[in-house]
Design an enzyme around this catalytic site. Structure first.
Site, short mmCIF file in Angstrom:
data_model
loop_
_atom_site.label_atom_id
_atom_site.label_comp_id
_atom_site.label_asym_id
_atom_site.label_seq_id
_atom_site.Cartn_x
_atom_site.Cartn_y
_atom_site.Cartn_z
N ASP A 193 0.86 -1.17 0.00
CA ASP A 193 0.00 0.00 0.00
C ASP A 193 0.91 1.24 0.00
OD1 ASP A 193 -2.22 1.62 0.16
OD2 ASP A 193 -2.54 1.29 2.30
N ASP A 212 -0.24 4.97 1.11
CA ASP A 212 -0.52 5.86 2.24
C ASP A 212 -0.68 5.02 3.52
OD1 ASP A 212 -0.53 7.66 0.21
OD2 ASP A 212 -2.68 8.07 0.28
N ASP A 270 -1.90 -0.90 6.03
CA ASP A 270 -2.23 -0.38 7.35
C ASP A 270 -3.70 -0.50 7.68
OD1 ASP A 270 -2.81 1.61 5.36
OD2 ASP A 270 -3.00 3.09 6.97
#
Length: 374
Positions: A10, A12, A127
């Site tokens: 990922d 961000d 995240d």
């Protein structure tokens, strides 16, 4: 022959901070991401694939040109650090659009389901829980870079690691060559008698200060910081209108508990530490064991009641309280001599024994006990 492995990443929250990155000022990199990705790129056989949702790019609130310039800057910076992506996949839809290319749907990376790729040995680093769902959907394992998030029961077999540290991810993915994360911890202890706040880094360089306001005791604590090479910072606010007892005792309890917390399950440490230290006219001997079974032997005869204004009896009480709270065996002995030298030699030897006992053994991942637990 097995196919190629993939590290799906990922953007961000994994490479840069989780926010709408629409200006250069908002490009803030996650700590240690360069160090970890550079080593993984050089030393592993993972191919790097970016998989990112960028909500609403192309809308008035997030113009495409703002996204593009920031994305190009991020990629250029990574390449300047010798970090290259083999593939970049970005979805610009909004959640309510229900696009099949949007994570956690797997259409964006559908090509990786072919037999050319070894997905069972691949990882998705994200995240959010949606990243872990994507990992499950494409048949790879997940690394959740967001410790403390509740993992649904049906994803627990998918999530191989939950962490807040890129260094820990590096350690996990390159176990034989890893740069292990620093063992850090913080602890506060408040009672009606004292208010104590401490932080520690067992893998530091001996910097920091513990301030109690008790002159001689602070001098002894500075020896622990310097000679253990732990980075320790903290303050003690105590009921000095009574005496020093509660502050010394509670600091020992807090510091011992803090070191135990930072050691975790004590995997890979030496466990035993000892030091024979000379200081001018005295010799101090300290031996200790992070055994989990506290015991204490104190063979010290300091023939003064006070050193400065500090009661000598509190030296013994400090080490006994520390031994109990750290759950360690602790043996201390010092020869006759100058009282100040006796005390200081004991604190220095204790610190250096701590350093040896908590030292990691290169390549070791086991617990130093035939019981399998300490």
């Amino acid at each position: 022959m097995k196919g190629k492995k993939v590290l799906f990443l990922d953007r961000d929250g994994v490479i840069v901070n989780e926010t709408q990155v629409d200006s250069y000022e908002r490009i803030i990199y996650i700590p240690h991401v360069f160090e970890a990705l550079r080593r993984l790129r050089r030393e592993s056989d993972f191919e790097f694939v970016m998989v990112s949702n960028q909500d609403g790019v192309g809308t008035p609130s997030f113009p495409y040109d703002d996204f593009k310039k920031c994305q190009e800057r991020i990629i250029a910076t990574l390449e300047g650090e010798d970090i290259y992506f083999d593939d970049i996949n970005i979805d610009f839809s909004l959640p309510e659009d229900s696009c099949p290319t949007r994570k956690p749907s797997s259409l964006m990376v559908e090509d990786y389901k072919s037999g050319e790729w070894d997905l069972s040995s691949s990882f998705m680093v994200g995240d959010r829980i949606t990243d872990m769902i994507l990992a499950k959907n494409i048949g790879c394992r997940g690394i959740l870079l967001n410790k403390g998030v509740e993992i649904p029961e049906d994803l627990k077999d998918t999530v191989s690691l939950e962490t807040d540290s890129w260094l820990e991810i590096l350690s996990f993915l390159l176990p034989d060559r890893s740069l292990l994360p620093h063992r850090r911890a913080e602890l506060e202890r408040k009672t009606k008698e004292t208010d104590i706040s401490l932080s520690i880094d067992l893998d530091g360089t001996g910097k920091g200060e513990i301030v109690t306001g008790i002159g001689f005791f602070d001098h002894m604590l500075s020896q622990i910081v310097r000679h253990s090479r732990y980075d320790i910072n903290g303050t003690v606010k105590g009921d000095f209108d009574v005496d020093e007892h509660h502050s010394v005792e509670d600091l020992a309890i807090t510091l011992g508990s803090l070191i135990g917390k930072a050691l975790g399950d004590k995997r890979g440490i030496e466990r035993y530490g000892y030091e024979i230290l000379t200081m001018d006219d005295v010799v101090a001997t300290v031996a200790l064991d992070f055994s989990g079974r506290p015991d204490f032997i104190y063979d010290v005869d300091i023939r003064r009641e006070y050193i400065g204004s500090f009661p000598v009896e509190m030296i013994r009480h400090f080490f006994k309280s520390f031994s109990d709270s750290a759950r360690m065996n602790l043996y201390i002995k010092v020869s006759d001599g100058n009282s100040h030298h006796q005390a200081e030699a004991v604190f220095k030897a204790f610190a250096r024994a701590l350093r040896k006992a908590s030292r990691r053994i290169a390549g070791a991942t086991d617990i130093s006990s035939t019981k399998g637990v300490l």
